[in-house]
Design an enzyme around this catalytic site. Structure first.
Site, PDB file in Angstrom:
ATOM      1  N   ASP A  95       0.814  -0.986   0.073  1.00 35.93           N
ATOM      2  CA  ASP A  95      -0.037  -0.013   0.089  1.00 35.93           C
ATOM      3  C   ASP A  95       0.781   1.401  -0.104  1.00 35.93           C
ATOM      4  OD1 ASP A  95      -1.553   2.218   0.670  1.00 35.93           O
ATOM      5  OD2 ASP A  95      -2.833   1.103   1.979  1.00 35.93           O
ATOM      6  N   ASN A 146       5.339   3.795 -10.417  1.00 39.73           N
ATOM      7  CA  ASN A 146       4.170   3.726 -11.300  1.00 39.73           C
ATOM      8  C   ASN A 146       2.763   3.812 -10.512  1.00 39.73           C
ATOM      9  OD1 ASN A 146       2.324   2.810 -13.884  1.00 39.73           O
ATOM     10  ND2 ASN A 146       1.955   0.978 -12.398  1.00 39.73           N
ATOM     11  N   SER A 174       4.588  10.168 -14.487  1.00 41.63           N
ATOM     12  CA  SER A 174       3.572  11.319 -14.369  1.00 41.63           C
ATOM     13  C   SER A 174       2.674  11.151 -15.338  1.00 41.63           C
ATOM     14  CB  SER A 174       4.370  12.705 -14.441  1.00 41.63           C
ATOM     15  OG  SER A 174       3.862  13.915 -14.024  1.00 41.63           O
ATOM     16  N   TYR A 233      -5.259  16.117  -8.246  1.00 42.08           N
ATOM     17  CA  TYR A 233      -4.466  15.158  -9.178  1.00 42.08           C
ATOM     18  C   TYR A 233      -3.208  15.884  -9.604  1.00 42.08           C
ATOM     19  CZ  TYR A 233      -3.113  11.778 -12.718  1.00 42.08           C
ATOM     20  OH  TYR A 233      -2.517  10.765 -13.404  1.00 42.08           O
ATOM     21  N   LYS A 242       0.948  15.549  -9.351  1.00 40.32           N
ATOM     22  CA  LYS A 242       1.888  15.278 -10.383  1.00 40.32           C
ATOM     23  C   LYS A 242       2.812  16.372 -10.521  1.00 40.32           C
ATOM     24  CE  LYS A 242       0.523  11.057 -11.344  1.00 40.32           C
ATOM     25  NZ  LYS A 242       1.261   9.848 -10.959  1.00 40.32           N
TER      26      LYS A 242
END
Length: 288
Positions: free
Chosen positions: A57, A84, A135, A149, A153
């Site tokens: 996790d 990833n 990314s 989000y 990133k």
């Protein structure tokens, strides 16, 4: 083609799964993490000891260090670390819950940072390696409905760009990968939506909600082609700083960067006007 050992987070689906499949098929070793213990039983059955799997996790920082240490300890040299694992959280900033915000940051940003930090001592000790940081086009361009989000990133891109300079003396390459839309399960499988506030029905932020709820939009990116480029990139020296994948990614990033550069150029005189006078005089003297 020399065989390599790869450590990849999130091989249960999406780019991670596609990457694991391509690498295993060509004979490389893969150490992969999954959220659910049986998520890649089919790959394990097909490739046996060529695939090393651990449950992880990404919000559990001690577990990240423990899994990375165990993978390097059991497999020896690991050539490439692929950060990833992550997911998308969408909705207007005001719509998001505090719990959603914390989980998105803990997973996408803090988890990715700690994965790199956990890997660096091992990569230094073995004399080098490569880090691929996944990314998105959303790490350079921002769209309404993706504020958190984007925060993760844009944050991880800044982190990775600084780290790539810090670790260059140790023969460690770092590459940021910025895919556009791809036909994985990211959009309709792993993405999360904020609770709806009616006030935002008239906001551009509602567009992404409609896309996710209708589930009919089809991405143009081929994940198999994108992953092959990611894999091939680790043979490049020096490592590419960034790789944009997909025409949508290229066009959106190009537009964003061009607009930001134009806005910056328009502020040149204003920016220079805030220097102490002697700073300008010293610069002029240096040029003479």
């Amino acid at each position: 083609m020399a065989q390599r050992t790869w450590f990849i987070t999130g091989i249960n689906s999406g780019f991670g799964r596609q990457m694991a499949e391509q690498l295993l098929a060509r004979g490389d070793r893969v150490a992969g993490t999954v959220r659910h213990a049986n998520a890649v039983d089919d790959l394990k059955a097909a490739y046996g000891d060529q695939l090393w799997v651990a449950r992880l996790d990404m919000t559990d920082v001690p577990a990240i260090y423990a899994v990375v240490d165990r993978a390097f300890g059991e497999l020896g040299r690991t050539d490439v670390v692929v950060s990833n694992a992550g997911y998308g959280l969408f909705g207007a900033a005001e719509e998001l819950t505090n719990e959603q915000i914390a989980h998105q940051i803990d997973t996408n940003l803090i988890g990715s940072i700690q994965l790199v930090r956990a890997s660096l001592p091992h990569l230094r000790a073995q004399g080098g390696g490569h880090i691929l940081q996944l990314s998105t086009v959303g790490g350079q361009a921002a769209f309404p409905g993706g504020s958190l989000y984007h925060a993760t990133k844009w944050g991880i891109e800044g982190f990775a760009e600084a780290v790539m300079q810090e670790v260059a003396p140790f023969n460690i390459g770092v590459t940021i990968v910025e895919p556009g839309g791809a036909r994985t399960n990211f959009r309709y499988g792993s993405s999360k939506l904020a609770p709806r506030l009616e006030a935002y029905d008239v906001s551009p932020a509602s567009h992404v909600r409609r896309i996710l709820e209708e589930g009919t939009a089809v991405s143009i990116g081929d994940p198999a082609k994108m992953v092959k480029i990611m894999i091939d990139s680790v043979a490049q020296h020096p490592a590419p700083k960034r790789i944009a994948l997909g025409s949508d990614s290229f066009q959106a990033i190009h537009q964003a960067l061009t607009g930001r550069l134009a806005a910056l150029e328009a502020q040149r005189a204003l920016a220079f006007s805030t220097d102490f006078p002697e700073a300008g005089a010293s610069a002029a003297a240096d040029k003479s």
